[in-house]
Design a protein around this motif. Structure first.
Motif, PDB file in Angstrom:
ATOM      1  N   ALA A  95       3.315 -16.748   0.837  1.00  0.00           N
ATOM      2  CA  ALA A  95       2.691 -16.013  -0.256  1.00  0.00           C
ATOM      3  C   ALA A  95       1.696 -16.914  -0.953  1.00  0.00           C
ATOM      4  N   LEU A 101      -2.572  -1.154  -6.364  1.00  0.00           N
ATOM      5  CA  LEU A 101      -3.172  -2.049  -5.377  1.00  0.00           C
ATOM      6  C   LEU A 101      -4.698  -2.019  -5.391  1.00  0.00           C
ATOM      7  N   ILE A 149      -6.310  -8.482  -2.900  1.00  0.00           N
ATOM      8  CA  ILE A 149      -4.898  -8.174  -2.722  1.00  0.00           C
ATOM      9  C   ILE A 149      -4.233  -9.384  -2.069  1.00  0.00           C
ATOM     10  N   PRO A 153      -0.395 -11.630  -1.282  1.00  0.00           N
ATOM     11  CA  PRO A 153       1.067 -11.569  -1.280  1.00  0.00           C
ATOM     12  C   PRO A 153       1.640 -12.436  -2.402  1.00  0.00           C
ATOM     13  N   GLU A 160       5.742  -9.101  -2.284  1.00  0.00           N
ATOM     14  CA  GLU A 160       5.005  -7.837  -2.302  1.00  0.00           C
ATOM     15  C   GLU A 160       3.547  -8.115  -2.635  1.00  0.00           C
ATOM     16  N   ASP A 161       2.677  -7.218  -2.235  1.00  0.00           N
ATOM     17  CA  ASP A 161       1.248  -7.383  -2.484  1.00  0.00           C
ATOM     18  C   ASP A 161       0.910  -7.013  -3.922  1.00  0.00           C
ATOM     19  N   GLU A 162      -0.085  -7.709  -4.466  1.00  0.00           N
ATOM     20  CA  GLU A 162      -0.562  -7.409  -5.815  1.00  0.00           C
ATOM     21  C   GLU A 162      -2.059  -7.660  -5.882  1.00  0.00           C
ATOM     22  N   TYR A 163      -2.735  -6.839  -6.656  1.00  0.00           N
ATOM     23  CA  TYR A 163      -4.167  -7.031  -6.893  1.00  0.00           C
ATOM     24  C   TYR A 163      -4.322  -8.201  -7.866  1.00  0.00           C
TER      25      TYR A 163
END
Length: 318
Positions: A96, A301, A46, A48, A37-40
């Motif tokens: 990722a 995000l 942003i 993965p 999942e994407d995260e800041y």
């Protein structure tokens, strides 16, 4: 209904375990879940992030709010099992930049992750820019430095502060004080290991009307301790003990508005990244619940405040 929650820590351990439903049946050669999942990121991008939920021995700490033991084993896994789990997950996941190895306990607990597996694990995560693992403050020691020296990327350790309220923290049976947390955080900072902090929103034994204030104080404490990220987790049921405490009026599930207020405070002070855990969150209003949850997801995000959601249905009820 009166409380039967013990005051003695050893008795609390026994009481908490006796409230439990059955744990899930797991294969020690397989992680029980994995995802990307994407995260800041700390670099303000942003990215993965792969998360592998490792199957391993149950955590020795019996926190009253914890349900992570459901996906653990009663015994230590064989040497080589944890690397095999990671390899299996990575073979199924898309690329990722960062990776989280979460094991429902402490990565540096030798009964959970055999130290003999540290070098193979380091080899498997060599391509990642950042590795995030979780650990109880009492297990932050030289093993962290030894492992840090084995990996190429940045090591980040997530620790559960839960709350900066000293009396509530003691009742959670975490076997930790705020001073112990701060000492562990100082150790990480001195050794250039990044710190992420987990904070419970409205934990057991906390009054609803003071929960936003203590979430804010907990965020302040986390960032004062050198955290670069903090995750706000709405306290949930499902482990037996929480249901008992709810029946005796010692726990009330936090409202979505409480979680929103805590997130707004965290982003307003702008001292580090603030995430809200939205796993399995249930909206109470069909009209405004979904867009309010989507707002929190976007704030995760974008790391900036977004306009609040107004609801004609909720406003008509008030």
């Amino acid at each position: 209904m009166s409380s039967l929650y013990p005051t003695n820590p050893a008795q609390r351990d026994h009481w908490i375990v006796t409230q439990r439903p059955a744990r899930n049946t797991l294969d020690p050669q397989r992680p029980y879940a994995y995802l990307v999942e994407d995260e800041y990121s700390a670099e303000n991008k942003i990215v993965p992030v792969a998360t592998v939920f490792l199957t391993n021995r149950e955590c020795p700490f019996r926190c009253v709010m914890c349900d992570l033991w459901k996906n653990t084993l009663p015994t230590t896994v064989p040497i080589g099992a944890i690397p095999a789990q990671i390899k299996r997950a990575l073979s199924q996941l898309p690329p990722a930049r960062h990776i989280k190895l979460y094991n429902a306990g402490s990565f540096f607990d030798p009964h959970a992750i055999p130290p003999e597996d540290h070098s193979p694990i380091a080899n498997l995560v060599a391509k990642f820019d950042r590795l995030i693992v979780e650990c109880h403050p009492s297990l932050i020691n030289q093993a962290c430095l030894s492992f840090k020296n084995k990996i190429d990327g940045q090591l980040e350790i997530a620790m559960g502060l839960e709350t900066a309220h000293p009396q509530v923290l003691a009742q959670l049976n975490k076997r930790m004080t705020l001073d112990q947390f701060k000492r562990a955080a100082d150790f990480l900072q001195q050794n250039k290991i990044a710190l992420r902090v987990f904070i419970l929103v409205q934990p057991p034994f906390m009054r609803e009307e003071e929960s936003v204030e203590w979430a804010a104080r907990s965020l302040d404490f986390a960032f004062d301790s050198g955290a670069t990220a903090a995750t706000l987790i709405p306290t949930r049921g499902g482990n037996g003990a929480i249901e008992h405490l709810q029946a005796t009026n010692e726990f009330t599930p936090p409202k979505l508005a409480t979680l929103e207020a805590a997130a707004v405070y965290g982003l307003t002070i702008n001292r580090g990244r603030v995430f809200t855990d939205l796993w399995d969150i249930q909206p109470t209003c069909a009209n405004c619940g979904p867009p309010r949850i989507e707002r929190l997801r976007r704030m995760n995000l974008e790391q900036k405040l977004l306009p609040p959601i107004h609801c004609n249905v909720c406003e008509a009820r008030s």
